[in-house]
Scaffold this active site. Structure first.
Site, short mmCIF file in Angstrom:
data_model
loop_
_atom_site.label_atom_id
_atom_site.label_comp_id
_atom_site.label_asym_id
_atom_site.label_seq_id
_atom_site.Cartn_x
_atom_site.Cartn_y
_atom_site.Cartn_z
N LYS A 22 0.83 -1.21 0.00
CA LYS A 22 0.00 0.00 0.00
C LYS A 22 0.87 1.26 0.00
O LYS A 22 0.65 2.16 -0.80
CB LYS A 22 -0.90 0.01 1.25
CG LYS A 22 -1.58 1.36 1.48
CD LYS A 22 -2.45 1.35 2.73
CE LYS A 22 -1.75 1.62 4.04
NZ LYS A 22 -1.48 3.03 4.37
N ASN A 23 1.83 1.30 0.92
CA ASN A 23 2.58 2.54 1.09
C ASN A 23 3.63 2.80 0.01
O ASN A 23 4.31 3.83 0.04
CB ASN A 23 3.21 2.60 2.49
CG ASN A 23 2.13 2.82 3.55
OD1 ASN A 23 0.99 3.15 3.22
ND2 ASN A 23 2.48 2.64 4.81
N ARG A 93 -4.92 10.66 4.52
CA ARG A 93 -3.87 11.67 4.66
C ARG A 93 -2.82 11.59 3.56
O ARG A 93 -2.19 12.59 3.21
CB ARG A 93 -3.16 11.52 6.00
CG ARG A 93 -4.05 11.62 7.19
CD ARG A 93 -3.24 11.40 8.44
NE ARG A 93 -2.17 12.37 8.52
CZ ARG A 93 -2.30 13.60 9.01
NH1 ARG A 93 -3.46 14.01 9.46
NH2 ARG A 93 -1.29 14.43 9.04
N CYS A 117 -5.24 13.16 13.45
CA CYS A 117 -5.34 11.76 13.04
C CYS A 117 -5.45 10.92 14.30
O CYS A 117 -5.02 11.35 15.37
CB CYS A 117 -4.07 11.42 12.27
SG CYS A 117 -3.87 9.69 11.85
N ARG A 122 0.60 14.46 13.41
CA ARG A 122 1.05 14.27 12.03
C ARG A 122 1.03 15.55 11.19
O ARG A 122 0.32 15.64 10.19
CB ARG A 122 0.23 13.16 11.36
CG ARG A 122 0.30 11.86 12.13
CD ARG A 122 -0.43 10.75 11.45
NE ARG A 122 0.30 10.22 10.31
CZ ARG A 122 -0.16 9.23 9.54
NH1 ARG A 122 -1.32 8.69 9.79
NH2 ARG A 122 0.55 8.80 8.52
N ASP A 306 4.40 0.49 12.18
CA ASP A 306 3.23 -0.18 11.61
C ASP A 306 3.10 -1.65 12.02
O ASP A 306 2.12 -2.31 11.67
CB ASP A 306 3.25 -0.08 10.08
CG ASP A 306 2.96 1.33 9.60
OD1 ASP A 306 2.47 2.15 10.39
OD2 ASP A 306 3.24 1.62 8.41
N ARG A 398 -8.75 -0.38 4.38
CA ARG A 398 -7.86 0.63 3.79
C ARG A 398 -6.50 0.03 3.48
O ARG A 398 -5.78 0.54 2.63
CB ARG A 398 -7.67 1.81 4.76
CG ARG A 398 -8.94 2.56 5.04
CD ARG A 398 -8.63 3.77 5.87
NE ARG A 398 -7.43 4.41 5.34
CZ ARG A 398 -6.67 5.27 5.99
NH1 ARG A 398 -6.97 5.62 7.20
NH2 ARG A 398 -5.62 5.79 5.42
N1 EPU Z 1 6.41 14.66 10.95
C1 EPU Z 1 6.54 15.99 11.25
N2 EPU Z 1 6.44 16.90 10.22
C2 EPU Z 1 6.22 16.53 8.94
C3 EPU Z 1 6.08 15.17 8.64
C4 EPU Z 1 6.19 14.24 9.68
O1 EPU Z 1 6.74 16.37 12.39
O2 EPU Z 1 6.12 17.38 8.07
C5 EPU Z 1 6.51 13.67 12.05
C6 EPU Z 1 5.20 12.88 12.26
O3 EPU Z 1 4.28 13.58 13.05
C7 EPU Z 1 5.72 11.62 12.92
C8 EPU Z 1 7.09 11.42 12.25
O4 EPU Z 1 7.42 12.68 11.67
O5 EPU Z 1 5.89 11.82 14.28
C9 EPU Z 1 7.16 10.38 11.18
O6 EPU Z 1 6.02 10.44 10.34
P1 EPU Z 1 6.09 10.20 8.77
O7 EPU Z 1 5.99 11.50 8.08
O8 EPU Z 1 7.25 9.32 8.45
O9 EPU Z 1 4.74 9.40 8.53
P2 EPU Z 1 3.90 9.46 7.20
O10 EPU Z 1 4.81 9.66 6.06
O11 EPU Z 1 2.75 10.36 7.37
C10 EPU Z 1 4.10 6.92 6.60
C11 EPU Z 1 3.17 5.76 6.38
C12 EPU Z 1 2.56 5.39 7.73
C13 EPU Z 1 3.70 4.96 8.65
C14 EPU Z 1 4.69 6.11 8.79
C15 EPU Z 1 5.91 5.78 9.63
C16 EPU Z 1 2.40 6.15 4.13
C17 EPU Z 1 1.28 6.53 3.22
N3 EPU Z 1 2.13 6.19 5.44
O12 EPU Z 1 3.33 7.98 7.15
O13 EPU Z 1 1.73 4.25 7.48
O14 EPU Z 1 3.19 4.64 9.92
O15 EPU Z 1 5.15 6.52 7.48
O16 EPU Z 1 6.58 4.69 9.09
O17 EPU Z 1 3.48 5.81 3.68
C18 EPU Z 1 -0.09 2.82 7.83
O18 EPU Z 1 0.16 2.27 6.75
O19 EPU Z 1 -0.92 2.32 8.65
C19 EPU Z 1 0.58 4.06 8.19
C20 EPU Z 1 0.11 4.87 9.14
#
Ligand code: EPU
Length: 419
Positions: A22-23, A93, A117, A122, A306, A398
């Site tokens: 998915k990701n 998101r 969220c 996030r 995850d 999802r």
């Molecule tokens: N963060 C910030 N600022 C930003 C972006 C992120 O502070 O601009 C913080 C977040 O709040 C968090 C940390 O950085 O504390 C890491 O978050 P990240 O941005 O890596 O998460 P994401 O990219 O929103 C993806 C996956 C998530 C997975 C996380 C961590 C996708 C679509 N989603 O989310 O997947 O948990 O990386 O590995 O790739 C899931 O599949 O169930 C899922 C939630």
């Protein structure tokens, strides 16, 4: 709204085929916006988030077709609208992933700002600051991120926090920028690498994906291509835990064992016998009860957030005491409270969960709160005495393709029923 009914007790046995990730699929579909011709994406999982992404791209005017083998063709040449509306972003998101491609390719994007969220705040400040550093003019107005730009210019970006979709957005934007972009403190997740490989197949010049320094030499155009998405490592890990928690013997096929190192180490610690081939993993518990394990989540290649909830489920019935420390998201313990309803002994202290394994969970109705939490409740249901009902399973749809079918194939007694 459907729910899942699970009659606990069966030790899982058999083979299951892992779907595309998915990701990786979501950023790759968004990345198709960068091309100047049709893109075909194969090994796409049949998931709600994929449907939402297709809806998002379709709403922009892209021509999207899906064949019976879940190959998705995106022709971005018909895109006329450069926005991601609140109605879609609030349900997914990951819609934020169109921001980088839209700004880089079309010089404008109006993307709804994702709100809070269930698992944490996030924010997307790193996505926004990175695009600004590449030359985009960005304002937040009416709940939308409004970005305008001429051709983006390469820059050195040092990310504050390791962010998966942030790295992806900036890598996509940099692919069409003028000059070189260096992304420092980049996420190293396999899905970031898969996206980089996809962009490279379109003609992008990217090196270092999979390390914490990604270098992108911008090109003037990217062409259409055909690309096969990598297998889902979180789905893989979830079925392995399903085998382990039930004392079973399962083999997962069509996976990438090298992406599962941290998870396999923990399963081994829990007492599982693990065999690995080029594209399969076999786990055998020989009917034994798992041993409690300690887990601390961190960015790849460390233990994935995850998979935290699934290992929490494993600990609830394990021998001994296991601790789970969540370092990525500040509110990712909702499943612990639901598991208590099944008789789990869990103490929460800040971002740490201390779990005393019990001999047996007892069935109860429980409610899913996010995708991985739902998976963990299903796993707990597999070992609870009696019939567990997991409600609000739209979360699970999802991210897990046909979960009840795959678990049934392994001998679980699980069915989907209308509420
Ligand atoms: N963060 C910030 N600022 C930003 C972006 C992120 O502070 O601009 C913080 C977040 O709040 C968090 C940390 O950085 O504390 C890491 O978050 P990240 O941005 O890596 O998460 P994401 O990219 O929103 C993806 C996956 C998530 C997975 C996380 C961590 C996708 C679509 N989603 O989310 O997947 O948990 O990386 O590995 O790739 C899931 O599949 O169930 C899922 C939630």
């Amino acid at each position: 709204m459907d729910k899942l009914q699970i009659q606990g007790g069966a030790a899982l046995e058999g083979e299951v085929r892992i779907s595309g990730a998915k990701n990786a699929t979501l950023p790759i579909l968004a990345g198709a916006l960068l091309a100047d011709g049709p893109v075909i994406v194969a090994n796409v999982p049949h998931l709600k988030d994929v449907t939402t992404t297709v809806e998002l791209l379709g709403g922009m005017g892209a021509t999207v077709t899906i064949d019976e083998r879940m190959r998705i063709e995106v022709d971005p040449t018909t895109v006329r609208d450069f926005s991601a509306p609140y109605e879609l972003v609030k349900t997914m998101r990951a819609s934020i992933l169109v921001l980088g491609p839209l700004v880089a390719r079309y010089g404008r994007a109006d993307v709804s700002l994702p709100g809070g969220c269930a698992i944490g705040a996030r924010p997307v400040n790193i996505h926004v600051a990175g695009l600004q550093a590449l030359g985009a003019d960005i304002t937040i107005d009416g709940g939308y991120i409004r970005a305008r730009a001429g051709r983006l210019r390469g820059a050195r970006l040092v990310l504050d926090t390791v962010t998966v979709t942030g790295t992806e957005n900036l890598m996509m934007a940099a692919a069409l920028a003028q000059g070189e972009t260096v992304i420092e403190n980049a996420a190293r997740e396999p899905e970031v690498v898969d996206l980089a490989n996809f962009l490279i197949a379109m003609g992008a010049k990217i090196r270092g994906a999979g390390t914490d320094k990604i270098v992108v030499e911008g090109v003037e155009r990217l062409s259409g291509t055909t690309y096969e998405v990598l297998p889902d490592r979180i789905e893989s890990g979830t079925y392995l835990v399903a085998g382990a928690i039930t004392g079973g013997h399962v083999r997962i096929k069509n996976t990438r064992p090298d992406h599962l190192d941290a998870v396999l180490v923990k399963l081994h610690e829990a007492g599982a016998e693990i065999g690995v081939g080029e594209n399969w993993v076999e786990l055998n518990m020989h009917g034994r009860r798992p041993r409690a394990i300690d887990v601390r989540t961190a960015p790849y290649p460390a233990f994935p957030t995850d998979m935290q909830a699934q290992f929490a489920a494993l600990n609830t019935v394990a021998e001994g005491v296991g601790t789970i420390i969540e370092t990525i998201f500040e509110n990712r313990f909702m499943h612990m409270l639901e598991m208590r309803r099944l008789g789990a002994e869990i103490r929460l202290e800040g971002n740490t969960a201390i779990i005393h394994g019990v001999q047996r969970l007892k069935a109860a109705p429980v409610m899913a709160t996010d995708l991985r939490a739902s998976a963990s409740l299903v796993l707990a249901g597999l070992v609870a005495q009696g019939r567990t009902e997991v409600e609000r399973i739209y979360h699970i749809d999802r991210g897990y393709e046909a979960i009840e079918e795959k678990l049934s194939q392994l001998g679980a007694q699980i069915k989907r029923v209308p509420n």
